[in-house]
Design a protein around this motif. Structure first.
Motif, PDB file in Angstrom:
ATOM      1  N   GLY A  68       0.823  -1.194   0.000  1.00  0.00           N
ATOM      2  CA  GLY A  68       0.000   0.000   0.000  1.00  0.00           C
ATOM      3  C   GLY A  68       0.858   1.245   0.000  1.00  0.00           C
ATOM      4  N   PRO A  69       0.226   2.436  -0.032  1.00  0.00           N
ATOM      5  CA  PRO A  69       0.986   3.685  -0.028  1.00  0.00           C
ATOM      6  C   PRO A  69       1.891   3.785   1.198  1.00  0.00           C
ATOM      7  CG  PRO A  69      -1.333   4.071  -0.518  1.00  0.00           C
ATOM      8  CD  PRO A  69      -1.228   2.652  -0.062  1.00  0.00           C
ATOM      9  N   TYR A  70       3.079   4.284   0.994  1.00  0.00           N
ATOM     10  CA  TYR A  70       4.064   4.523   2.064  1.00  0.00           C
ATOM     11  C   TYR A  70       4.547   3.223   2.702  1.00  0.00           C
ATOM     12  CZ  TYR A  70       1.276   8.729   1.482  1.00  0.00           C
ATOM     13  OH  TYR A  70       0.583   9.759   0.935  1.00  0.00           O
ATOM     14  N   ARG A  71       4.269   2.115   2.062  1.00  0.00           N
ATOM     15  CA  ARG A  71       4.754   0.820   2.548  1.00  0.00           C
ATOM     16  C   ARG A  71       5.480   0.124   1.395  1.00  0.00           C
ATOM     17  NH1 ARG A  71      -0.192   1.139   5.495  1.00  0.00           N
ATOM     18  NH2 ARG A  71       0.059   0.572   7.715  1.00  0.00           N
ATOM     19  N   THR A  72       6.783   0.067   1.459  1.00  0.00           N
ATOM     20  CA  THR A  72       7.555  -0.625   0.434  1.00  0.00           C
ATOM     21  C   THR A  72       8.782  -1.251   1.074  1.00  0.00           C
ATOM     22  OG1 THR A  72       8.663  -0.414  -1.722  1.00  0.00           O
ATOM     23  CG2 THR A  72       8.886   1.439  -0.221  1.00  0.00           C
ATOM     24  N   PHE A  73       9.088  -2.445   0.628  1.00  0.00           N
ATOM     25  CA  PHE A  73      10.226  -3.187   1.165  1.00  0.00           C
ATOM     26  C   PHE A  73      10.886  -3.898  -0.011  1.00  0.00           C
ATOM     27  CE2 PHE A  73      12.303  -6.943   2.833  1.00  0.00           C
ATOM     28  CZ  PHE A  73      12.923  -6.486   3.989  1.00  0.00           C
ATOM     29  N   GLY A  74      12.184  -3.622  -0.262  1.00  0.00           N
ATOM     30  CA  GLY A  74      12.867  -4.205  -1.410  1.00  0.00           C
ATOM     31  C   GLY A  74      14.156  -4.894  -1.013  1.00  0.00           C
TER      32      GLY A  74
ATOM     33  N   GLU B  18      21.403  -5.633  -1.135  1.00  0.00           N
ATOM     34  CA  GLU B  18      20.867  -4.314  -0.812  1.00  0.00           C
ATOM     35  C   GLU B  18      19.448  -4.447  -0.253  1.00  0.00           C
ATOM     36  OE1 GLU B  18      21.445  -0.860  -3.539  1.00  0.00           O
ATOM     37  OE2 GLU B  18      19.256  -0.947  -3.622  1.00  0.00           O
ATOM     38  N   LEU B  19      19.199  -3.765   0.835  1.00  0.00           N
ATOM     39  CA  LEU B  19      17.889  -3.758   1.486  1.00  0.00           C
ATOM     40  C   LEU B  19      17.396  -2.319   1.567  1.00  0.00           C
ATOM     41  CD1 LEU B  19      15.693  -5.268   3.171  1.00  0.00           C
ATOM     42  CD2 LEU B  19      17.092  -4.781   5.185  1.00  0.00           C
ATOM     43  N   GLY B  20      16.178  -2.051   1.089  1.00  0.00           N
ATOM     44  CA  GLY B  20      15.601  -0.712   1.133  1.00  0.00           C
ATOM     45  C   GLY B  20      14.156  -0.757   1.596  1.00  0.00           C
ATOM     46  N   TRP B  21      13.720   0.295   2.283  1.00  0.00           N
ATOM     47  CA  TRP B  21      12.350   0.281   2.811  1.00  0.00           C
ATOM     48  C   TRP B  21      11.837   1.676   3.115  1.00  0.00           C
ATOM     49  CZ3 TRP B  21      16.694  -0.617   5.661  1.00  0.00           C
ATOM     50  CH2 TRP B  21      16.886   0.157   6.802  1.00  0.00           C
ATOM     51  N   GLN B  22      10.510   1.806   3.104  1.00  0.00           N
ATOM     52  CA  GLN B  22       9.752   2.914   3.687  1.00  0.00           C
ATOM     53  C   GLN B  22       8.550   2.271   4.369  1.00  0.00           C
ATOM     54  OE1 GLN B  22       7.537   5.497   1.035  1.00  0.00           O
ATOM     55  NE2 GLN B  22       7.594   7.201   2.466  1.00  0.00           N
TER      56      GLN B  22
ATOM     57  N   ASP C  61      16.399   8.674  -4.589  1.00  0.00           N
ATOM     58  CA  ASP C  61      17.451   7.982  -5.327  1.00  0.00           C
ATOM     59  C   ASP C  61      17.799   6.633  -4.724  1.00  0.00           C
ATOM     60  OD1 ASP C  61      17.627  10.043  -7.106  1.00  0.00           O
ATOM     61  OD2 ASP C  61      19.381  10.974  -6.181  1.00  0.00           O
ATOM     62  N   ASN C  62      17.585   6.470  -3.425  1.00  0.00           N
ATOM     63  CA  ASN C  62      18.093   5.288  -2.743  1.00  0.00           C
ATOM     64  C   ASN C  62      17.033   4.266  -2.370  1.00  0.00           C
ATOM     65  OD1 ASN C  62      21.163   5.592  -1.963  1.00  0.00           O
ATOM     66  ND2 ASN C  62      20.258   7.634  -1.789  1.00  0.00           N
ATOM     67  N   ILE C  63      15.777   4.659  -2.323  1.00  0.00           N
ATOM     68  CA  ILE C  63      14.729   3.750  -1.867  1.00  0.00           C
ATOM     69  C   ILE C  63      13.735   3.524  -3.001  1.00  0.00           C
ATOM     70  CG2 ILE C  63      12.939   3.322  -0.149  1.00  0.00           C
ATOM     71  CD1 ILE C  63      14.413   5.265   1.693  1.00  0.00           C
ATOM     72  N   PRO C  64      13.837   2.405  -3.726  1.00  0.00           N
ATOM     73  CA  PRO C  64      12.881   2.128  -4.800  1.00  0.00           C
ATOM     74  C   PRO C  64      11.455   2.116  -4.254  1.00  0.00           C
ATOM     75  CG  PRO C  64      14.736   0.615  -4.913  1.00  0.00           C
ATOM     76  CD  PRO C  64      14.860   1.353  -3.612  1.00  0.00           C
ATOM     77  N   GLY C  65      10.570   2.860  -4.922  1.00  0.00           N
ATOM     78  CA  GLY C  65       9.182   2.905  -4.489  1.00  0.00           C
ATOM     79  C   GLY C  65       8.898   3.941  -3.425  1.00  0.00           C
ATOM     80  N   TYR C  66       9.910   4.738  -3.030  1.00  0.00           N
ATOM     81  CA  TYR C  66       9.678   5.757  -2.003  1.00  0.00           C
ATOM     82  C   TYR C  66       8.627   6.750  -2.478  1.00  0.00           C
ATOM     83  CZ  TYR C  66      10.292   9.811   0.981  1.00  0.00           C
ATOM     84  OH  TYR C  66      10.058  10.866   1.836  1.00  0.00           O
TER      85      TYR C  66
END
Length: 593
Positions: free
Chosen positions: A12-18, A32-36, A133-138
């Protein structure tokens, strides 16, 4: 071989984990681990669903954001971005720490703080570009955007690079600009095939690009993939251009009017027409001058942002530099030449232990006589059992690859004239080795070149083949009057060296892209190249001088860093473009019935 495996979870919006795994065989292996992710409170969408007035009650919600890049090869975290966002409804606070490795044991760290008054302004150091630039889907907090409608502005087809060899640019621009004017609606019978952020790709533009690809392939006698595959590949290329352009516009980078005027003026110069004649030519082709200037600005902007951001992604570690220098030294060692003399005491096949002992003692006695001061050649003539006995055991000057590896391993540690302190045992018997002379390959003895160039930025539709066929006006003028090269560079070059007459100074191998360097190396002093196409544009090169020199340690490492950065550019660009596409809104549309 390079491999990338990634997965992203966005419920959902504002929820992303890669999670991404990258492998460049022999160079790097990274995870690489990225999240919002919200960690306390409700998101704006949840507040709206429960009846709250979009956060107007100023109740707070906390979000965690970050990216961690772990090098499995070096067993360490190379880059990281960690932060928190607090959405109070009326205002948003952000604190983000960024750490970037600049070497195996060195890193730079910065702290970014921002206060955003929702709907008014943002104060402090802006971390938003770092997060994007650093968090895909931010996604920006309070970003209520939805999919763009078909009435949003469209992008001109000239969206990849700046114009050069400019008669061709205008010819290519005509159908593209007509196909997707910002001020005109889509033509009757035309339709939208893709929406990219706020930009459109139309069927007429897609078909025009496919036709150009076919024409280029026919001229080069190249084969093309099946029709469906060709259409997909061309559409992907157009989407990539739109993604890069919209990102460049959002980056905050600006092209000043003086620089834009210079680039537009080059269009007229390269076509040997005045600016008034250029305006008239554009008018006859149905292209508004203001829109043409905007096209050129977009191309300049895209190229500048792409080069800056891709270069910033490339990391060259001290370990990679050390490995590269070791390879250079090993390659130079293979070209070294050695003149070796030997005293050989053979050991017959199947000899008994007693016989082997007697043979060893004979060889050791010979070594001791030489060590005591007797001439090596005299002892060799007396005792040696090899074919070079009459020549005092001298084998003669040979390259390392023509000598047994065990011989090279022993003599490469010796100085000329020295005798190995120990016997060498091989299948042939016992050897006493002397290094008569050697010629070492110098891994860091290089030829530096001083060159100058004129750079023209081509359009996206300009192929390398077309660029080679069309010679810039500068080339013919320069060949007729070589001393005017400096003036021509100041007038026409679209490179930072223009103010210096195109002078690039003294440069070492590896400083330039391969296409440029290969062409430059073939030129004699004062020689002038044909047009050379690289990722930066079309170059006209003149070599001014050359010199031989040995690099010091600092220069060796700098040269290695340049070579390794160039090797990594394509991979970094592909990764950057994939991430831009992952963050972009892309909607594919079917043809209307």
């Amino acid at each position: 071989m390079r491999s990338i495996l990634g997965a992203r979870y966005s419920p959902g919006p504002y929820r992303t984990f890669g999670l991404t795994y990258r492998l460049a065989r022999g160079l790097s292996e990274q995870v690489e681990l990225g999240w919002q992710w919200p960690i306390y409170g409700r998101t704006p969408a949840e507040s709206a669903a429960s009846g709250s007035a979009g956060g107007a009650d100023c109740k707070g919600s906390w979000y965690s954001v970050g990216r961690v890049n772990y090098s499995m090869r070096d067993s360490r975290i190379t880059d990281s971005v960690l932060g928190f966002e607090y959405d109070a409804g009326c205002w948003i606070g952000r604190v983000v720490a960024e750490r970037l490795s600049t070497g195996r044991s060195e890193a730079t760290t910065r702290l970014l703080l921002q206060l955003e008054l929702v709907g008014l302004s943002r104060l402090g150091s802006n971390p938003l570009q770092v997060l994007k630039d650093n968090i895909p889907g931010y996604r920006l907090l309070r970003d209520e955007r939805s999919a763009p409608a078909a009435a949003l502005p469209m992008t001109d087809a000239l969206s990849a690079l700046r114009p050069a060899l400019l008669a061709l640019l205008i010819a290519a621009a005509v159908p593209a600009v007509q196909a997707q004017s910002r001020s005109n609606p889509v033509r009757t019978g035309d339709y939208i095939v893709a929406v990219v952020n706020q930009e459109l790709v139309t069927a007429s533009e897609l078909q025009a690009r496919i036709s150009r690809v076919r024409d280029d392939a026919a001229r080069q006698r190249a084969s093309l993939p099946p029709e469906d595959q060709l259409r997909r590949e061309v559409l992907d290329a157009l989407i990539d251009e739109r993604v890069q352009l919209t990102h460049a516009r959002d980056s905050g980078t600006r092209i000043d009017d003086a620089e834009l005027d210079r680039a537009v003026n080059n269009v007229a110069v390269q076509n040997q027409i005045t600016m008034a004649q250029l305006r008239e030519r554009l008018r006859r082709e149905g292209i508004e001058y203001a829109r043409f200037r905007n096209n050129v600005r977009d191309q300049m902007l895209t190229e500048r942002v792409r080069e800056r951001e891709v270069q910033a992604r490339i990391r060259v570690t001290d370990a990679e530099i050390d490995a590269y220098l070791d390879q250079r030294r090993a390659a130079a060692s293979a070209t070294s030449e050695y003149n070796i003399a030997q005293i050989l005491v053979t050991v017959p096949e199947g000899a008994s232990a007693e016989e082997i002992t007697r043979r060893r003692e004979r060889a050791e006695a010979a070594r001791k006589r030489v060590a005591a001061g007797e001439a090596f050649e005299a002892v060799a003539r007396e005792l040696s059992e090899d074919a070079n006995r009459a020549a005092g055991g001298v084998i003669g000057m040979r390259s390392a690859d023509r000598l047994p590896d065990v011989f090279v391993d022993v003599v490469k540690k010796l100085k000329s004239g020295e005798v190995a302190p120990d016997l060498l045992r091989t299948g042939a018997g016992f050897h006493v080795l002397k290094l008569v002379d050697k010629k070492e390959g110098d891994a860091f003895r290089i030829t530096q070149t001083r060159a100058r160039h004129i750079l023209l930025r081509p359009s996206a539709q300009l192929t390398a083949d077309a660029a080679q066929r069309r010679r810039p006006v500068s080339a013919s003028r320069s060949r007729a009057a070589a001393p005017t090269f400096e003036v021509l560079a100041r007038e026409n070059s679209e490179d930072g060296s223009a103010s210096a007459g195109g002078d690039l100074g003294w440069t070492s191998p590896g400083n330039f892209v391969p296409e440029f360097e290969e062409a430059m190396n073939k030129l004699a002093i004062n020689g002038l190249s044909d047009p050379v196409v690289s990722r930066f544009g079309v170059h006209l090169i003149q070599v001014m001088d050359r010199r031989d020199m040995t690099l010091d340690v600092k220069q060796q490492r700098e040269q290695a860093r340049n070579v390794l950065r160039e090797r990594k550019f394509d991979e970094a660009f592909d990764e950057w473009l994939r991430e831009l596409r992952a963050r972009a809104y892309i909607e594919m549309r079917e043809a209307p019935l």
